[in-house]
Design a protein around this motif. Structure first.
Motif, PDB file in Angstrom:
ATOM      1  N   ILE A  35       8.618 -56.668  17.357  1.00  0.00           N
ATOM      2  CA  ILE A  35       8.969 -55.328  16.887  1.00  0.00           C
ATOM      3  C   ILE A  35      10.339 -55.330  16.230  1.00  0.00           C
ATOM      4  N   LYS A  36      11.304 -56.016  16.838  1.00  0.00           N
ATOM      5  CA  LYS A  36      12.645 -56.054  16.266  1.00  0.00           C
ATOM      6  C   LYS A  36      12.641 -56.763  14.916  1.00  0.00           C
ATOM      7  N   HIS A  37      11.947 -57.885  14.808  1.00  0.00           N
ATOM      8  CA  HIS A  37      11.889 -58.606  13.534  1.00  0.00           C
ATOM      9  C   HIS A  37      11.222 -57.752  12.458  1.00  0.00           C
ATOM     10  N   LEU A  38      10.139 -57.044  12.830  1.00  0.00           N
ATOM     11  CA  LEU A  38       9.453 -56.192  11.867  1.00  0.00           C
ATOM     12  C   LEU A  38      10.352 -55.045  11.435  1.00  0.00           C
ATOM     13  N   GLN A  39      11.075 -54.461  12.373  1.00  0.00           N
ATOM     14  CA  GLN A  39      11.975 -53.353  12.025  1.00  0.00           C
ATOM     15  C   GLN A  39      13.058 -53.816  11.063  1.00  0.00           C
ATOM     16  N   ARG A  40      13.598 -54.997  11.293  1.00  0.00           N
ATOM     17  CA  ARG A  40      14.620 -55.530  10.389  1.00  0.00           C
ATOM     18  C   ARG A  40      14.031 -55.789   9.006  1.00  0.00           C
ATOM     19  N   GLU A  41      12.818 -56.308   8.981  1.00  0.00           N
ATOM     20  CA  GLU A  41      12.170 -56.606   7.707  1.00  0.00           C
ATOM     21  C   GLU A  41      11.923 -55.338   6.901  1.00  0.00           C
ATOM     22  N   LEU A  42      11.476 -54.283   7.584  1.00  0.00           N
ATOM     23  CA  LEU A  42      11.163 -53.031   6.897  1.00  0.00           C
ATOM     24  C   LEU A  42      12.413 -52.204   6.620  1.00  0.00           C
ATOM     25  N   GLY A  43      13.445 -52.354   7.446  1.00  0.00           N
ATOM     26  CA  GLY A  43      14.651 -51.554   7.278  1.00  0.00           C
ATOM     27  C   GLY A  43      14.463 -50.097   7.638  1.00  0.00           C
ATOM     28  N   THR A  44      13.477 -49.796   8.490  1.00  0.00           N
ATOM     29  CA  THR A  44      13.172 -48.415   8.862  1.00  0.00           C
ATOM     30  C   THR A  44      14.052 -47.964  10.025  1.00  0.00           C
ATOM     31  N   THR A  45      14.663 -46.811   9.895  1.00  0.00           N
ATOM     32  CA  THR A  45      15.430 -46.237  10.992  1.00  0.00           C
ATOM     33  C   THR A  45      14.506 -46.051  12.186  1.00  0.00           C
ATOM     34  N   SER A  46      14.931 -46.519  13.368  1.00  0.00           N
ATOM     35  CA  SER A  46      14.056 -46.496  14.538  1.00  0.00           C
ATOM     36  C   SER A  46      14.804 -46.001  15.764  1.00  0.00           C
ATOM     37  N   ILE A  47      14.109 -45.154  16.551  1.00  0.00           N
ATOM     38  CA  ILE A  47      14.625 -44.682  17.836  1.00  0.00           C
ATOM     39  C   ILE A  47      13.627 -45.119  18.901  1.00  0.00           C
ATOM     40  N   PHE A  48      14.116 -45.871  19.861  1.00  0.00           N
ATOM     41  CA  PHE A  48      13.275 -46.517  20.870  1.00  0.00           C
ATOM     42  C   PHE A  48      13.669 -45.989  22.243  1.00  0.00           C
ATOM     43  N   VAL A  49      12.696 -45.508  23.005  1.00  0.00           N
ATOM     44  CA  VAL A  49      12.952 -44.991  24.347  1.00  0.00           C
ATOM     45  C   VAL A  49      12.463 -45.995  25.377  1.00  0.00           C
ATOM     46  N   THR A  50      13.303 -46.300  26.359  1.00  0.00           N
ATOM     47  CA  THR A  50      12.910 -47.207  27.436  1.00  0.00           C
ATOM     48  C   THR A  50      13.796 -46.985  28.652  1.00  0.00           C
ATOM     49  N   HIS A  51      13.283 -47.389  29.821  1.00  0.00           N
ATOM     50  CA  HIS A  51      14.110 -47.454  31.024  1.00  0.00           C
ATOM     51  C   HIS A  51      14.413 -48.907  31.362  1.00  0.00           C
ATOM     52  N   ASP A  52      13.926 -49.825  30.507  1.00  0.00           N
ATOM     53  CA  ASP A  52      14.081 -51.263  30.739  1.00  0.00           C
ATOM     54  C   ASP A  52      15.357 -51.747  30.047  1.00  0.00           C
ATOM     55  N   ASP A  77      24.117 -39.261  16.318  1.00  0.00           N
ATOM     56  CA  ASP A  77      23.941 -39.648  14.911  1.00  0.00           C
ATOM     57  C   ASP A  77      23.308 -41.031  14.870  1.00  0.00           C
ATOM     58  N   VAL A  78      22.244 -41.169  14.082  1.00  0.00           N
ATOM     59  CA  VAL A  78      21.549 -42.442  13.926  1.00  0.00           C
ATOM     60  C   VAL A  78      21.705 -42.897  12.480  1.00  0.00           C
ATOM     61  N   ARG A  79      22.183 -44.114  12.314  1.00  0.00           N
ATOM     62  CA  ARG A  79      22.459 -44.625  10.973  1.00  0.00           C
ATOM     63  C   ARG A  79      21.179 -45.069  10.267  1.00  0.00           C
ATOM     64  N   PRO A  80      21.154 -45.006   8.940  1.00  0.00           N
ATOM     65  CA  PRO A  80      19.981 -45.492   8.199  1.00  0.00           C
ATOM     66  C   PRO A  80      19.702 -46.959   8.491  1.00  0.00           C
ATOM     67  N   GLY A  81      18.449 -47.267   8.798  1.00  0.00           N
ATOM     68  CA  GLY A  81      18.048 -48.638   9.062  1.00  0.00           C
ATOM     69  C   GLY A  81      18.401 -49.145  10.435  1.00  0.00           C
ATOM     70  N   VAL A 128       2.200 -45.508   7.129  1.00  0.00           N
ATOM     71  CA  VAL A 128       2.524 -44.270   6.408  1.00  0.00           C
ATOM     72  C   VAL A 128       3.935 -44.292   5.844  1.00  0.00           C
ATOM     73  N   GLN A 129       4.648 -45.420   6.070  1.00  0.00           N
ATOM     74  CA  GLN A 129       6.000 -45.596   5.532  1.00  0.00           C
ATOM     75  C   GLN A 129       6.926 -44.434   5.919  1.00  0.00           C
ATOM     76  N   PRO A 130       7.084 -44.189   7.217  1.00  0.00           N
ATOM     77  CA  PRO A 130       7.936 -43.071   7.642  1.00  0.00           C
ATOM     78  C   PRO A 130       9.403 -43.383   7.418  1.00  0.00           C
ATOM     79  N   LYS A 131      10.187 -42.343   7.301  1.00  0.00           N
ATOM     80  CA  LYS A 131      11.640 -42.540   7.242  1.00  0.00           C
ATOM     81  C   LYS A 131      12.193 -42.923   8.607  1.00  0.00           C
ATOM     82  N   VAL A 132      11.534 -42.427   9.666  1.00  0.00           N
ATOM     83  CA  VAL A 132      12.003 -42.706  11.022  1.00  0.00           C
ATOM     84  C   VAL A 132      10.821 -43.113  11.896  1.00  0.00           C
ATOM     85  N   LEU A 133      10.947 -44.272  12.556  1.00  0.00           N
ATOM     86  CA  LEU A 133       9.957 -44.741  13.519  1.00  0.00           C
ATOM     87  C   LEU A 133      10.428 -44.370  14.922  1.00  0.00           C
TER      88      LEU A 133
END
Length: 376
Positions: free
Chosen positions: A194-211, A43-47, A168-173
């Motif tokens: 990226i983190k600052h921009l995500q906070r500013e936009l409030g867009t729900t985001s899922i980020f994949v990394t091995h780092d 489950d991923v929370r809004p924003g 495109v103002q997606p609901k999920v990035l």
């Protein structure tokens, strides 16, 4: 005059979501005889900025591609804002992906690359121009509309890819290891951007990394994956300080994992006998350790202290290596022929570092050790 509200500053809503922006239930994906994702719930929370973290082949990118619609799960359910999107193609899921390889059209200008999704949605030309200009300004590329991707640096191309996603103002990035092709300094810079921009936009985001550093720096929560499943889902601090098992402890952050046997267990702590001179160490545990259990003791290098004398909750060994990087040094202490302990010294200039061959005692401050069940 009424102030104009930016198209990017729409509020995050929770209607018809059950409280979640993205819901995965029982997701399974198999390629031939190989199971990539196994009965995964999430489950991923809004924003929220949630990171899927794990080694290559753990299923994190497969999971992301199923959310995007590029792959279809063999079983299970994917909901976006409470809507089952199983039958919807990627362009109708209200998601946007930022790829590792940028995926820019080399023959199109920056402006036309960023506006591509809006043109596909048949938005008016004036609106496209306005939203493209605003997106480029947000990623620090105002005035670059007429350049070609080949005229930009790698970092600038990644910013164009990010602008194309947010315009495109997606609901999920969705982010598929977007920083892995960049050099270290640029990765460090873009992590924060990226983190600052995500906070500013409030867009729900899922980020994949091995780092692991990216995950710890950028995330609201981290899902640590292994073999198609989630081993632990929690805040970065909790995952680092209270890993659920030895895999998470070893994968996230620098760690010393020393084998031992629990000789006495209480509700939240235990005494562990280490395989060296009958040394006992007091450690916290998660309630799954009992007397007689084989365990691994997690000792973070930065939590340990060098001392000259033996004391309670301490380990003695021989210094075999000292790596001084200026602002930090790592002292490697051999406990047995098979066990070496790394100790981080945060201000080596203020401390006389021991030389290789010197016998030293490493003290374990109260609360610094954590006992983890072996094999879990």
């Amino acid at each position: 005059m009424t102030a104009r509200v930016s198209a990017f500053e729409r509020p995050v809503t929770r209607e018809a979501t059950g409280g979640y922006a993205v819901t995965l239930r029982g997701i399974r994906k198999q390629f031939g005889s190989s199971v990539a994702v196994e009965e995964l719930d999430l489950d991923v929370r809004p924003g929220e900025f949630l990171t899927l973290l794990g080694p290559s082949g753990c299923g994190k990118t497969t999971t992301l591609n199923m959310v995007a619609g590029f792959l279809t799960p063999d079983s299970g359910q994917i909901l976006l804002d409470g809507q089952d999107v199983h039958q919807l193609p990627p362009d109708r899921r209200d998601t946007a992906m930022v790829f590792q390889q940028y995926a820019l059209f080399p023959h199109l200008t920056v402006g036309r690359n960023v506006g591509y999704g809006l043109r596909m949605r048949k938005r008016p030309k004036a609106e496209i121009r306005e939203r493209v200009a605003e997106a480029l300004e947000r990623v620090g590329l105002a005035g670059h509309e007429d350049r070609l991707p080949g005229q930009l640096s790698g970092g600038q191309q990644q910013r164009v890819a990010l602008a194309r996603a947010i315009v495109v103002q997606p609901k999920v990035l969705l982010f598929d290891e977007p920083l892995s092709n960049l050099d270290l300094k640029l990765r460090e810079q873009l992590r924060l951007e990226i983190k600052h921009l995500q906070r500013e936009l409030g867009t729900t985001s899922i980020f994949v990394t091995h780092d692991q550093t990216e995950a710890l720096v950028m995330s609201d929560r981290i899902a640590v994956m292994r073999a198609g499943r989630i081993d632990q889902l929690d805040t970065p601090e909790t995952i680092y300080r209270e890993p659920a098992n030895a895999f998470v402890a070893g994968f996230v952050g620098q760690s010393n994992l020393i084998p031992g046997v629990c000789t006495e267990a209480g509700a939240v702590s235990c005494t562990v006998r280490l395989p060296t001179s009958n040394v006992d160490v007091h450690a916290r545990h998660s309630g799954t350790v009992a007397a007689g259990d084989a365990v691994r003791i997690l000792l973070r290098p930065e939590a340990l202290r060098l001392s000259g004398d033996s004391a309670a909750n301490s380990i003695t060994g021989k210094v075999v290596e000292v790596v001084n990087e200026g602002s930090i040094a790592t002292v490697v202490v051999e406990i047995t022929a098979d066990i070496r302990l790394r100790v981080a010294v945060s201000d080596p200039a203020a401390l006389s570092l021991p030389a290789p061959g010197h016998v030293i005692t490493v003290s374990v401050p109260p609360g610094a050790a954590r006992a983890l069940p072996t094999g879990k």
